[in-house]
Design an enzyme around this catalytic site. Sequence first.
Site, PDB file in Angstrom:
ATOM      1  N   LEU A 135      31.866   1.478 -30.764  1.00 49.80           N
ATOM      2  CA  LEU A 135      31.904   1.359 -29.234  1.00 49.80           C
ATOM      3  C   LEU A 135      32.287   2.825 -28.652  1.00 49.80           C
ATOM      4  CD1 LEU A 135      34.264  -1.601 -29.094  1.00 49.80           C
ATOM      5  CD2 LEU A 135      31.739  -1.713 -29.066  1.00 49.80           C
ATOM      6  N   ASP A 136      31.764   2.925 -27.402  1.00 48.59           N
ATOM      7  CA  ASP A 136      32.139   4.176 -26.558  1.00 48.59           C
ATOM      8  C   ASP A 136      33.544   4.191 -26.495  1.00 48.59           C
ATOM      9  OD1 ASP A 136      29.354   4.672 -26.488  1.00 48.59           O
ATOM     10  OD2 ASP A 136      29.183   3.498 -24.561  1.00 48.59           O
ATOM     11  N   ARG A 137      34.116   5.389 -26.116  1.00 52.99           N
ATOM     12  CA  ARG A 137      35.547   5.474 -26.054  1.00 52.99           C
ATOM     13  C   ARG A 137      35.855   4.517 -25.032  1.00 52.99           C
ATOM     14  NH1 ARG A 137      36.963  10.779 -23.165  1.00 52.99           N
ATOM     15  NH2 ARG A 137      36.130   9.721 -21.431  1.00 52.99           N
ATOM     16  N   THR A 139      34.592   1.666 -23.595  1.00 51.96           N
ATOM     17  CA  THR A 139      34.342   0.334 -23.772  1.00 51.96           C
ATOM     18  C   THR A 139      35.484  -0.245 -24.700  1.00 51.96           C
ATOM     19  OG1 THR A 139      31.874   0.739 -23.830  1.00 51.96           O
ATOM     20  CG2 THR A 139      32.752  -1.201 -24.968  1.00 51.96           C
ATOM     21  N   ARG A 236      24.656   0.045 -20.754  1.00 54.44           N
ATOM     22  CA  ARG A 236      24.949   0.842 -19.559  1.00 54.44           C
ATOM     23  C   ARG A 236      23.638   1.189 -18.977  1.00 54.44           C
ATOM     24  NH1 ARG A 236      28.827   5.132 -21.781  1.00 54.44           N
ATOM     25  NH2 ARG A 236      28.923   6.044 -19.903  1.00 54.44           N
TER      26      ARG A 236
END
Length: 296
Positions: A135-137, A139, A236
């Site tokens: 996961l992105d930081r 998210t 996104r």
Amino acid sequence: MERTLTYHIRETEAGLRIEQFLRRKGYSAQNLTQIRQMPESVLVNGSFCYLRHTLAAGDELRIHIQETESSRQILPVQLPLNIVYEDEDLIVVNKPAGMPIHPSLNNYTNSLANGLAWYYLQQGKPFIFRCCNRLDRDTSGLTVVAKHLVSASILSSMTKRKEVCREYLAVARGHVMPESGTITAPLARREGTIIERVVDWEKGEPAVTHYQVVTVRNGHSLVALRLETGRTHQIRIHMKYLGYPLIGDYLYNPDMEHITRQALHSHRLSFPHPITGEAMCFEAQLPEDMKQVLAL
């Protein structure tokens, strides 16, 4: 990390070499190479055997996984962890927004990997960090980490076969229309940057996202999204391509009026257990910052 996996050989599996049997179970060629190098790692009816040994119906095959080293470049750091589920093969964590998955420049000690390294250090267990859905930081939500080399390999293969279902919740300003659909738009790295991605019909890799509006409240839409592919920043970029970028997204839509991180949450993960085959399903409630935007 030590784990013993036990298999009872059926009539339909008789005549297979151990290596053939294990490949059918999802072990990779690299797994077999690593297991071959571990002492007394392959036992048939209690006796050591080589991987080329032929199995018979009724045999009991035991694979003893012995990983004695930890990930060397991950510093153990005491961090709060919301562990949703854990067994001998995997661990599921509800990651907060703002926590990176891996250590990186300027985030050397505050990642999920750092926190798990500490968690296992306190148990006196070695731990190699193998995250299966990054996961992105910023998210939040569910991520699954394999606890040994075999579960990691099988989970990776299941992801490629689209057997791991990843569902997200996101918030966009306005009423998303149409309220449901599938976004099919290839993604590629934006020229001149290593971070940003764009829709690129010539050079992009295939990317497919299914979406459904859950509710429209307080001038915003809560959207459920299911990934068919797992490209970097896929949701996104796809929501921006649809015309409804996520609020709070500093890269693609710096609309920070109500939230200061992309309003994206890994809500549900479901997959067959990599060792037992049991159906697994986990859910994480919408975090407070996203609830406040919708005034829930």
